[in-house]
Scaffold this active site. Structure first.
Site, PDB file in Angstrom:
ATOM      1  CB  CYS A 112      -0.934  -0.009   1.196  1.00  0.00           C
ATOM      2  SG  CYS A 112      -1.941  -1.491   1.245  1.00  0.00           S
ATOM      3  CG  HIS A 252      -3.292   2.993   2.451  1.00  0.00           C
ATOM      4  ND1 HIS A 252      -3.790   2.622   1.229  1.00  0.00           N
ATOM      5  CD2 HIS A 252      -3.342   1.893   3.238  1.00  0.00           C
ATOM      6  CE1 HIS A 252      -4.127   1.344   1.273  1.00  0.00           C
ATOM      7  NE2 HIS A 252      -3.870   0.871   2.485  1.00  0.00           N
ATOM      8  CG  ASN A 282      -6.661  -1.239   1.392  1.00  0.00           C
ATOM      9  OD1 ASN A 282      -5.943  -0.884   0.467  1.00  0.00           O
ATOM     10  ND2 ASN A 282      -6.189  -1.646   2.558  1.00  0.00           N
TER      11      ASN A 282
HETATM   12  N1  COA Z   1     -18.246  -9.396   9.238  1.00  0.00           N
HETATM   13  C1  COA Z   1     -18.677  -9.737  10.463  1.00  0.00           C
HETATM   14  N2  COA Z   1     -17.826 -10.046  11.461  1.00  0.00           N
HETATM   15  C2  COA Z   1     -16.517 -10.042  11.187  1.00  0.00           C
HETATM   16  C3  COA Z   1     -16.008  -9.713   9.927  1.00  0.00           C
HETATM   17  C4  COA Z   1     -16.944  -9.381   8.924  1.00  0.00           C
HETATM   18  N3  COA Z   1     -16.565  -9.047   7.686  1.00  0.00           N
HETATM   19  N4  COA Z   1     -14.667  -9.765   9.956  1.00  0.00           N
HETATM   20  C5  COA Z   1     -14.328 -10.116  11.192  1.00  0.00           C
HETATM   21  N5  COA Z   1     -15.438 -10.289  11.937  1.00  0.00           N
HETATM   22  C6  COA Z   1     -15.531 -10.694  13.330  1.00  0.00           C
HETATM   23  C7  COA Z   1     -14.320 -11.437  13.809  1.00  0.00           C
HETATM   24  O1  COA Z   1     -14.381 -12.785  13.437  1.00  0.00           O
HETATM   25  C8  COA Z   1     -14.405 -11.223  15.298  1.00  0.00           C
HETATM   26  O2  COA Z   1     -15.357 -12.137  15.818  1.00  0.00           O
HETATM   27  P1  COA Z   1     -15.096 -12.865  17.228  1.00  0.00           P
HETATM   28  O3  COA Z   1     -15.040 -11.753  18.225  1.00  0.00           O
HETATM   29  O4  COA Z   1     -16.280 -13.744  17.338  1.00  0.00           O
HETATM   30  O5  COA Z   1     -13.793 -13.581  17.066  1.00  0.00           O
HETATM   31  C9  COA Z   1     -14.998  -9.823  15.442  1.00  0.00           C
HETATM   32  O6  COA Z   1     -15.587  -9.532  14.154  1.00  0.00           O
HETATM   33  C10 COA Z   1     -13.973  -8.756  15.775  1.00  0.00           C
HETATM   34  O7  COA Z   1     -12.842  -8.959  14.943  1.00  0.00           O
HETATM   35  P2  COA Z   1     -11.637  -7.948  14.931  1.00  0.00           P
HETATM   36  O8  COA Z   1     -10.609  -8.435  13.953  1.00  0.00           O
HETATM   37  O9  COA Z   1     -11.188  -7.659  16.331  1.00  0.00           O
HETATM   38  O10 COA Z   1     -12.389  -6.661  14.350  1.00  0.00           O
HETATM   39  P3  COA Z   1     -11.831  -5.222  14.135  1.00  0.00           P
HETATM   40  O11 COA Z   1     -12.660  -4.243  14.819  1.00  0.00           O
HETATM   41  O12 COA Z   1     -10.348  -5.158  14.348  1.00  0.00           O
HETATM   42  O13 COA Z   1     -12.119  -5.004  12.573  1.00  0.00           O
HETATM   43  C11 COA Z   1     -10.847  -5.003  10.560  1.00  0.00           C
HETATM   44  C12 COA Z   1     -11.514  -5.842  11.627  1.00  0.00           C
HETATM   45  C13 COA Z   1     -10.144  -5.937   9.592  1.00  0.00           C
HETATM   46  C14 COA Z   1     -11.928  -4.228   9.817  1.00  0.00           C
HETATM   47  C15 COA Z   1      -9.852  -4.029  11.202  1.00  0.00           C
HETATM   48  O14 COA Z   1      -9.030  -4.724  12.124  1.00  0.00           O
HETATM   49  C16 COA Z   1      -8.982  -3.342  10.223  1.00  0.00           C
HETATM   50  O15 COA Z   1      -9.434  -2.628   9.344  1.00  0.00           O
HETATM   51  N6  COA Z   1      -7.660  -3.473  10.380  1.00  0.00           N
HETATM   52  C17 COA Z   1      -6.699  -2.847   9.543  1.00  0.00           C
HETATM   53  C18 COA Z   1      -6.570  -3.640   8.323  1.00  0.00           C
HETATM   54  C19 COA Z   1      -5.886  -2.902   7.266  1.00  0.00           C
HETATM   55  O16 COA Z   1      -5.868  -1.707   7.241  1.00  0.00           O
HETATM   56  N7  COA Z   1      -5.326  -3.660   6.343  1.00  0.00           N
HETATM   57  C20 COA Z   1      -4.743  -3.162   5.182  1.00  0.00           C
HETATM   58  C21 COA Z   1      -3.425  -2.621   5.470  1.00  0.00           C
HETATM   59  S1  COA Z   1      -2.806  -1.912   4.047  1.00  0.00           S
END
Ligand code: COA
Length: 325
Positions: A112, A252, A282
């Site tokens: 990214c 980003h 993204n």
């Molecule tokens: N829909 C519903 N539930 C989902 C899900 C989805 N698409 N994706 C994950 N979950 C669930 C998980 O399984 C977890 O369930 P559990 O508590 O039963 O285990 C719960 O939601 C929380 O997961 P978590 O990973 O802690 O959520 P979060 O608030 O961190 O959000 C992201 C997840 C991926 C949206 C977030 O972490 C994020 O955006 N991170 C940065 C990623 C990024 O920027 N990547 C690119 C870098 S260039």
């Protein structure tokens, strides 16, 4: 002499994939995706539509905005992690399609952060006097490495391309500075394990779905906020400026909550942040040039605006740049 962005362009594929469409594929909901990411829809390349196809469209727009002919280009750099194929470079394919016969061509892999990394290479070539016009493209078909059974990742990524023509300027504006960083200890936070030399394409790779992107989202989130804030502060400090001097942040586009947290820590306002992730998701290396082009075309970014680019991504990499538009 400084380098400056002489023109920008962008392109997104026609197919729109909404959160409701994803509800049909994995156990998720529009409400969850909007609340946790800010993304409402993303674009998906048509079957057979490759990274170079997206890149060519963005490049043609950028050349036309810069009033530069393809034949005048000295170098083409494509930032991508989803090139058409491992060999040759996507930049070579685009060089041929544009008719940029004089231009050297290569790809950059910095996920990214790829566009900012590529911009710094272009800037160095132009400032050294070795090259006059460099075309920098960020182009991705992220949906080609998306696992449509993995709700942690499939809701996040989208396809697109953005481009910028970089050339010399004698005026008191342009690319003021760029800072690049990496920490390979965190290389497993976001990765595509298979398809390279460590786990080449094989039945094992396919069975384990190792050709798709894997991400430890929650850990990435926390590091993203810290590195983006640090990158912006480093960028302005290097110019003896402060955060208060920034007109626009072009970050980003990963997650609206990451952007809100960064903006709050910096004391900026959300009105100063260029955001399109709700519509495109993204798009990795395409993310910043896509957002930049939209803001330039909408007249948001005006000559004289002080803009800061800030990125983070797989590697882990992070980067920033300051531009007097
Ligand atoms: N829909 C519903 N539930 C989902 C899900 C989805 N698409 N994706 C994950 N979950 C669930 C998980 O399984 C977890 O369930 P559990 O508590 O039963 O285990 C719960 O939601 C929380 O997961 P978590 O990973 O802690 O959520 P979060 O608030 O961190 O959000 C992201 C997840 C991926 C949206 C977030 O972490 C994020 O955006 N991170 C940065 C990623 C990024 O920027 N990547 C690119 C870098 S260039």
């Amino acid at each position: 002499m400084r380098s400056h962005i002489l023109g920008t362009g962008s392109y997104v594929p026609k197919q729109v994939l909404t959160n409701v469409d994803l509800e049909q594929l994995v156990d998720t909901s529009d409400a969850w995706i909007v609340e946790r990411t800010g993304i409402r829809e993303r674009r998906r390349a048509a079957p057979g539509e490759a990274c170079s196809d997206l890149g060519v469209q963005a490049a043609q727009q950028a050349l036309s905005a810069a009033h530069i002919q393809a034949a005048d280009l000295d170098l083409i750099i494509v930032a991508t992690c989803t090139g058409d194929s491992p060999l040759p470079s996507t930049a070579s394919l685009i060089q041929y399609r544009l008719g940029a016969a004089r231009a050297a061509a290569f790809d950059i892999s910095a996920a990214c952060c790829g566009f900012v990394y590529a911009l710094s290479v272009a800037d160095a070539f132009v400032r050294s006097g070795q090259y006059r016009y460099v075309l920098v493209i960020g182009a991705e078909v992220m949906t080609s490495i998306t696992d449509w059974t993995d709700r942690n990742t499939c809701v996040i990524f989208g396809d697109g391309a953005g481009a910028a023509v970089v050339g010399p300027t004698e005026e008191d504006r342009g690319l003021l500075s760029i800072h690049l960083h990496a920490d390979g200890r965190l290389s497993d936070l976001i990765c595509v394990p298979g398809g390279g030399s460590s786990i080449p394409a094989s039945e094992f790779m396919l069975a384990e779905r190792l050709q798709f992107v894997k991400m430890r989202g929650n850990e990435t989130f926390k590091i993203a906020v810290k590195t983006m804030e640090g990158a912006v502060r480093e960028a302005v400090a290097a110019q003896d400026l402060t955060v208060a001097d920034i007109d626009f942040l072009v970050p980003h586009q990963a997650n609206i909550r990451i952007l809100k947290a960064v903006v709050e820590r910096l004391g900026l306002s959300m009105d100063q942040v260029i955001i399109n992730l709700d519509r495109v998701g993204n798009t990795s290396a395409a993310s910043i040039p896509l957002a930049l082009d939209e803001a330039v075309r909408a007249g948001q970014i005006q000559p004289g605006s002080l803009i800061v680019l800030a990125a983070f991504g797989a590697g882990l990499t992070w980067a920033s740049g300051v531009i007097r538009w």
